[in-house]
Write a protein that holds these residues in place. Structure first.
Motif, PDB file in Angstrom:
ATOM      1  N   SER A 135       0.858  -1.200   0.000  1.00 49.12           N
ATOM      2  CA  SER A 135       0.000   0.000   0.000  1.00 49.12           C
ATOM      3  C   SER A 135       0.891   1.245   0.000  1.00 49.12           C
ATOM      4  N   GLY A 137       1.092   3.625   2.205  1.00 47.39           N
ATOM      5  CA  GLY A 137       1.708   3.806   3.516  1.00 47.39           C
ATOM      6  C   GLY A 137       2.859   2.831   3.745  1.00 47.39           C
ATOM      7  N   ASP A 165      -1.633   6.248   7.467  1.00 47.09           N
ATOM      8  CA  ASP A 165      -2.751   6.290   8.409  1.00 47.09           C
ATOM      9  C   ASP A 165      -2.193   6.681   9.771  1.00 47.09           C
ATOM     10  N   SER A 166      -3.073   6.919  10.741  1.00 47.09           N
ATOM     11  CA  SER A 166      -2.589   7.522  11.981  1.00 47.09           C
ATOM     12  C   SER A 166      -1.681   6.554  12.758  1.00 47.09           C
ATOM     13  N   GLN A 167      -1.960   5.239  12.692  1.00 50.82           N
ATOM     14  CA  GLN A 167      -1.113   4.275  13.409  1.00 50.82           C
ATOM     15  C   GLN A 167       0.309   4.258  12.843  1.00 50.82           C
ATOM     16  N   SER A 168       0.441   4.109  11.519  1.00 54.57           N
ATOM     17  CA  SER A 168       1.804   4.042  10.982  1.00 54.57           C
ATOM     18  C   SER A 168       2.463   5.413  11.008  1.00 54.57           C
TER      19      SER A 168
END
Ligand SMILES: Nc1ncnc2c1ncn2[C@@H]1O[C@H](COP(=O)(O)OP(=O)(O)OP(=O)(O)O)[C@@H](O)[C@H]1O
Ligand SMILES: [Mg+2]
Length: 213
Positions: A135, A137, A165-168
């Motif tokens: 992906s 990210g 995304d906010s986690q990565s």
């Protein structure tokens, strides 16, 4: 820095006088088109300024020969581009291994370090996948792992979390922070990401080609 377009000279950067402290996480922010990527490219020795000097780790990179500059960049700078710049034919791990090879780390040691870097950015399971099977990210995280290969003292990044995304995004910020604080690396980052501001030591703004602290 001035760009020539037809008869017109367009001045992108004006009278920049900037000192970045060793070991700091330094952010560069500013509106789109304000010259952030241009300034970062000059500071990384990827673009030659029309006038002025750039000193990195005490050395004047603007007076180096192309060959000296290439070697200096290889030994000292990890660069994360706005795009990903991964080699499409190589797996995630191989993308990192080739950079390690260039830096003189070879064979089993390079394979081991590439795997360890991918695990650090949460991609241990994707080591053998090619960029087309990752992906956006995940590709960005491979690019980050690659920039961190062999612990360069200077890390320069252009919007490293934009596609995450906010986690990565958090993983990446935490990683850069650890590198700066434990590894003593200096991190210079262009970002619009408000989450990164909390992790930064200093934020500087570029507007109309001029810097504001
Ligand atoms: N090679 C070039 N030739 C001519 N003009 C250029 C060149 N590179 C950049 N520019 C111009 O310089 C200005 C600054 O561009 P730059 O890419 O540095 O902005 P930026 O702050 O990184 O924007 P963004 O946030 O959208 O990435 C823009 O007006 C751009 O069109
Ligand atoms: Mg830019």
């Amino acid at each position: 820095m001035a760009f020539q377009s037809g008869q017109q000279q367009y001045q992108v950067l004006k009278g920049i006088d900037w000192e970045i402290k060793r070991g700091d996480i330094q952010l560069l922010m500013g509106p789109s088109g304000s010259g952030k990527t241009t300034l970062l490219s000059i500071l990384a020795g990827l673009l030659t300024p029309t006038a002025g000097k750039v000193y990195l780790l005490g050395q004047d990179i603007t007076s180096m020969s192309p060959r000296q500059l290439a070697r200096f960049r290889r030994d000292n700078i990890g660069f994360i581009f706005q795009g990903f710049n991964l080699f499409p034919a190589l797996t995630a791990a191989e993308n990192i291994e080739v950079v390690l090879n260039i830096k003189g780390v070879r064979g089993a040691r390079a394979r081991y370090q590439a795997k360890a870097l991918l695990e650090e950015v949460g991609l241990g399971l994707q080591a053998n996948q090619k960029p087309r099977d990752l992906s956006g990210g995940q590709k960005q995280r491979v690019a980050i792992a690659r920039a961190l290969a062999d612990n360069p003292p200077l890390i320069m990044a252009d919007e490293p979390t934009a596609a995450l995304d906010s986690q990565s995004g958090h993983t990446v910020i935490e990683l850069l922070r650890r590198l700066a604080k434990e590894g003593g690396a200096t991190v210079l980052m262009v970002t619009h990401d408000s989450r990164i501001i909390d992790a930064a030591d200093r934020v500087t703004y570029l507007e109309d080609g001029m810097l504001w602290s």
